[in-house]
Design a protein around this motif. Structure first.
Motif, PDB file in Angstrom:
ATOM      1  N   PRO A  75       0.823  -1.208   0.000  1.00  0.00           N
ATOM      2  CA  PRO A  75       0.000   0.000   0.000  1.00  0.00           C
ATOM      3  C   PRO A  75       0.857   1.258   0.000  1.00  0.00           C
ATOM      4  CG  PRO A  75       0.023  -1.025   2.170  1.00  0.00           C
ATOM      5  CD  PRO A  75       0.776  -1.945   1.265  1.00  0.00           C
ATOM      6  N   LEU A  76       0.393   2.263  -0.706  1.00  0.00           N
ATOM      7  CA  LEU A  76       1.068   3.559  -0.777  1.00  0.00           C
ATOM      8  C   LEU A  76       0.237   4.578  -0.015  1.00  0.00           C
ATOM      9  CD1 LEU A  76       3.325   5.367  -2.153  1.00  0.00           C
ATOM     10  CD2 LEU A  76       1.595   5.848  -3.906  1.00  0.00           C
ATOM     11  N   THR A  77       0.861   5.269   0.935  1.00  0.00           N
ATOM     12  CA  THR A  77       0.150   6.256   1.743  1.00  0.00           C
ATOM     13  C   THR A  77       0.677   7.655   1.477  1.00  0.00           C
ATOM     14  OG1 THR A  77      -0.318   4.659   3.493  1.00  0.00           O
ATOM     15  CG2 THR A  77      -0.404   6.989   4.093  1.00  0.00           C
ATOM     16  N   LEU A  78      -0.250   8.569   1.237  1.00  0.00           N
ATOM     17  CA  LEU A  78       0.060   9.983   1.191  1.00  0.00           C
ATOM     18  C   LEU A  78      -0.326  10.546   2.543  1.00  0.00           C
ATOM     19  CD1 LEU A  78      -0.590   8.986  -1.779  1.00  0.00           C
ATOM     20  CD2 LEU A  78      -1.006  11.395  -2.302  1.00  0.00           C
ATOM     21  N   GLU A  79       0.649  10.951   3.311  1.00  0.00           N
ATOM     22  CA  GLU A  79       0.392  11.331   4.701  1.00  0.00           C
ATOM     23  C   GLU A  79      -0.489  12.565   4.796  1.00  0.00           C
ATOM     24  OE1 GLU A  79       1.216   9.429   7.073  1.00  0.00           O
ATOM     25  OE2 GLU A  79       2.633   8.084   6.092  1.00  0.00           O
ATOM     26  N   SER A  80      -0.237  13.540   3.955  1.00  0.00           N
ATOM     27  CA  SER A  80      -1.011  14.784   3.937  1.00  0.00           C
ATOM     28  C   SER A  80      -1.067  15.240   2.479  1.00  0.00           C
ATOM     29  CB  SER A  80      -0.339  15.834   4.820  1.00  0.00           C
ATOM     30  OG  SER A  80      -1.041  17.063   4.762  1.00  0.00           O
ATOM     31  N   ALA A  81      -2.125  14.863   1.802  1.00  0.00           N
ATOM     32  CA  ALA A  81      -2.186  15.059   0.351  1.00  0.00           C
ATOM     33  C   ALA A  81      -2.014  16.533  -0.033  1.00  0.00           C
ATOM     34  CB  ALA A  81      -3.502  14.536  -0.184  1.00  0.00           C
ATOM     35  N   ALA A  82      -1.267  16.734  -1.127  1.00  0.00           N
ATOM     36  CA  ALA A  82      -1.033  18.069  -1.673  1.00  0.00           C
ATOM     37  C   ALA A  82      -1.479  18.083  -3.129  1.00  0.00           C
ATOM     38  CB  ALA A  82       0.442  18.431  -1.566  1.00  0.00           C
ATOM     39  N   SER A  83      -1.811  19.260  -3.644  1.00  0.00           N
ATOM     40  CA  SER A  83      -2.287  19.351  -5.025  1.00  0.00           C
ATOM     41  C   SER A  83      -1.237  18.847  -6.015  1.00  0.00           C
ATOM     42  CB  SER A  83      -2.683  20.785  -5.359  1.00  0.00           C
ATOM     43  OG  SER A  83      -1.598  21.665  -5.147  1.00  0.00           O
ATOM     44  N   SER A  84       0.039  18.984  -5.632  1.00  0.00           N
ATOM     45  CA  SER A  84       1.128  18.510  -6.499  1.00  0.00           C
ATOM     46  C   SER A  84       1.145  16.986  -6.618  1.00  0.00           C
ATOM     47  CB  SER A  84       2.475  18.991  -5.967  1.00  0.00           C
ATOM     48  OG  SER A  84       2.691  18.490  -4.661  1.00  0.00           O
ATOM     49  N   GLN A  85       0.376  16.310  -5.784  1.00  0.00           N
ATOM     50  CA  GLN A  85       0.314  14.862  -5.833  1.00  0.00           C
ATOM     51  C   GLN A  85      -0.843  14.349  -6.701  1.00  0.00           C
ATOM     52  OE1 GLN A  85       0.473  14.358  -1.461  1.00  0.00           O
ATOM     53  NE2 GLN A  85       2.406  13.254  -1.772  1.00  0.00           N
ATOM     54  N   THR A  86      -1.550  15.264  -7.315  1.00  0.00           N
ATOM     55  CA  THR A  86      -2.541  14.871  -8.320  1.00  0.00           C
ATOM     56  C   THR A  86      -1.797  14.210  -9.466  1.00  0.00           C
ATOM     57  OG1 THR A  86      -4.114  16.605  -7.765  1.00  0.00           O
ATOM     58  CG2 THR A  86      -4.191  15.742 -10.011  1.00  0.00           C
ATOM     59  N   SER A  87      -2.147  12.975  -9.755  1.00  0.00           N
ATOM     60  CA  SER A  87      -1.392  12.203 -10.738  1.00  0.00           C
ATOM     61  C   SER A  87      -2.087  10.868 -10.974  1.00  0.00           C
ATOM     62  CB  SER A  87       0.035  11.963 -10.214  1.00  0.00           C
ATOM     63  OG  SER A  87       0.848  11.334 -11.182  1.00  0.00           O
ATOM     64  N   VAL A  88      -1.512  10.088 -11.875  1.00  0.00           N
ATOM     65  CA  VAL A  88      -1.926   8.699 -12.037  1.00  0.00           C
ATOM     66  C   VAL A  88      -0.834   7.830 -11.429  1.00  0.00           C
ATOM     67  CG1 VAL A  88      -2.583   6.867 -13.617  1.00  0.00           C
ATOM     68  CG2 VAL A  88      -3.178   9.238 -14.153  1.00  0.00           C
ATOM     69  N   TYR A  89      -1.240   6.939 -10.555  1.00  0.00           N
ATOM     70  CA  TYR A  89      -0.290   6.108  -9.819  1.00  0.00           C
ATOM     71  C   TYR A  89      -0.370   4.664 -10.315  1.00  0.00           C
ATOM     72  CZ  TYR A  89       0.266  10.032  -6.684  1.00  0.00           C
ATOM     73  OH  TYR A  89       0.554  11.270  -6.179  1.00  0.00           O
ATOM     74  N   PHE A  90       0.807   4.109 -10.599  1.00  0.00           N
ATOM     75  CA  PHE A  90       0.890   2.732 -11.057  1.00  0.00           C
ATOM     76  C   PHE A  90       1.717   1.910 -10.078  1.00  0.00           C
ATOM     77  CE2 PHE A  90      -1.164   2.742 -15.100  1.00  0.00           C
ATOM     78  CZ  PHE A  90      -1.017   4.040 -15.585  1.00  0.00           C
ATOM     79  N   CYS A  91       1.207   0.742  -9.792  1.00  0.00           N
ATOM     80  CA  CYS A  91       1.928  -0.249  -9.026  1.00  0.00           C
ATOM     81  C   CYS A  91       2.449  -1.297 -10.006  1.00  0.00           C
ATOM     82  CB  CYS A  91       0.981  -0.876  -8.011  1.00  0.00           C
ATOM     83  SG  CYS A  91       1.687  -2.175  -7.016  1.00  0.00           S
ATOM     84  N   ALA A  92       3.616  -1.864  -9.703  1.00  0.00           N
ATOM     85  CA  ALA A  92       4.183  -2.896 -10.572  1.00  0.00           C
ATOM     86  C   ALA A  92       4.896  -3.921  -9.711  1.00  0.00           C
ATOM     87  CB  ALA A  92       5.152  -2.291 -11.585  1.00  0.00           C
TER      88      ALA A  92
END
Lengths: 114, 112
Positions: A75-92
């Protein structure tokens, strides 16, 4: 058939909230990775894991954390989300990362931080 | 600094035509080079992989070439189909670790 899944597929959250993105693979691969993909950039590595209890920072790890308590999940956690973290996230995942083995990607999670 | 650069950024071709995508890299020490295909809304899927000693690899209508001396690779698509519309990503790995660098991709549009 073995596969790698991500959830949720889409997520909208607010600035400052904690967010966790799930990744589950049934390949029984030791190695798992999280990337983000933004327009104009290649996939950028956030964190990776060689195996249970192992985690390592990638090139864009600030603001993110991972934990590996079993082989199947990272699991990937964003501790305190920021607008700069708007994105598409891929797991591999891959069988042997030391040889740069083929990575098998999940379908992605589109995260929007408002 | 290790880099992977792809050209063109985007390409439009007619169905049935051939095309060639380019990848230049500065990654060293070199382990292998992959081409991935990424359909819209999906994760990348590996097409080909080449190590230092290989200079060509085919996967159906996709043929990848590698010149390790000039650090260049190309992906040639023969007799394009509408389903080839996707982003094609060049990925280069260093030896001995997880250092894998992704190019920004070439967006291919195949028109009927």
């Amino acid at each position: 058939d073995a596969e790698i899944t991500q959830s949720p597929r889409h997520k909208i959250t607010e600035t400052g909230r904690q967010v966790t993105l799930a990744c589950h693979q049934t390949w029984n691969h030791n190695n798992m990775f999280w990337y983000r993909q933004d327009l104009g950039h290649g996939l950028r590595l956030i964190h990776y894991s060689y195996g249970v209890q192992d985690t390592n920072k990638g090139e864009v790890s600030d603001g993110y954390s991972v934990s590996r308590s079993n082989t199947e999940d990272l699991p990937l956690t964003l501790e305190s989300a920021a607008s700069s973290q708007t994105s598409v996230y891929f797991c591999a995942s891959s069988e042997d990362g030391t040889r740069g083995d083929t990575q098998y990607f999940g379908p992605g999670t589109r995260l929007t931080v408002l | 600094k290790n880099q992977v650069e792809q050209s063109p950024q985007s390409l439009i071709i007619l169905e049935g035509k051939n095309c060639t995508l380019q990848c230049n890299y500065t990654v060293s020490p070199f382990s292998n080079l992959r081409w991935y295909k990424q359909d819209t809304g999906r994760g990348p899927v590996s097409l080909t992989i080449m190590t230092f000693s290989e200079n060509t690899k085919s996967n159906g209508r996709y043929t990848a070439t590698l010149d390790a001396d000039t650090k260049q690779s190309s992906l040639h698509i023969t007799a394009s189909q509408l389903s080839d519309s996707a982003s094609y990503i060049c990925v280069v790995s260093e030896t001995g670790g997880f250092k894998t660098i992704f190019g920004a991709g070439t967006r291919l549009f195949v028109k009927a």
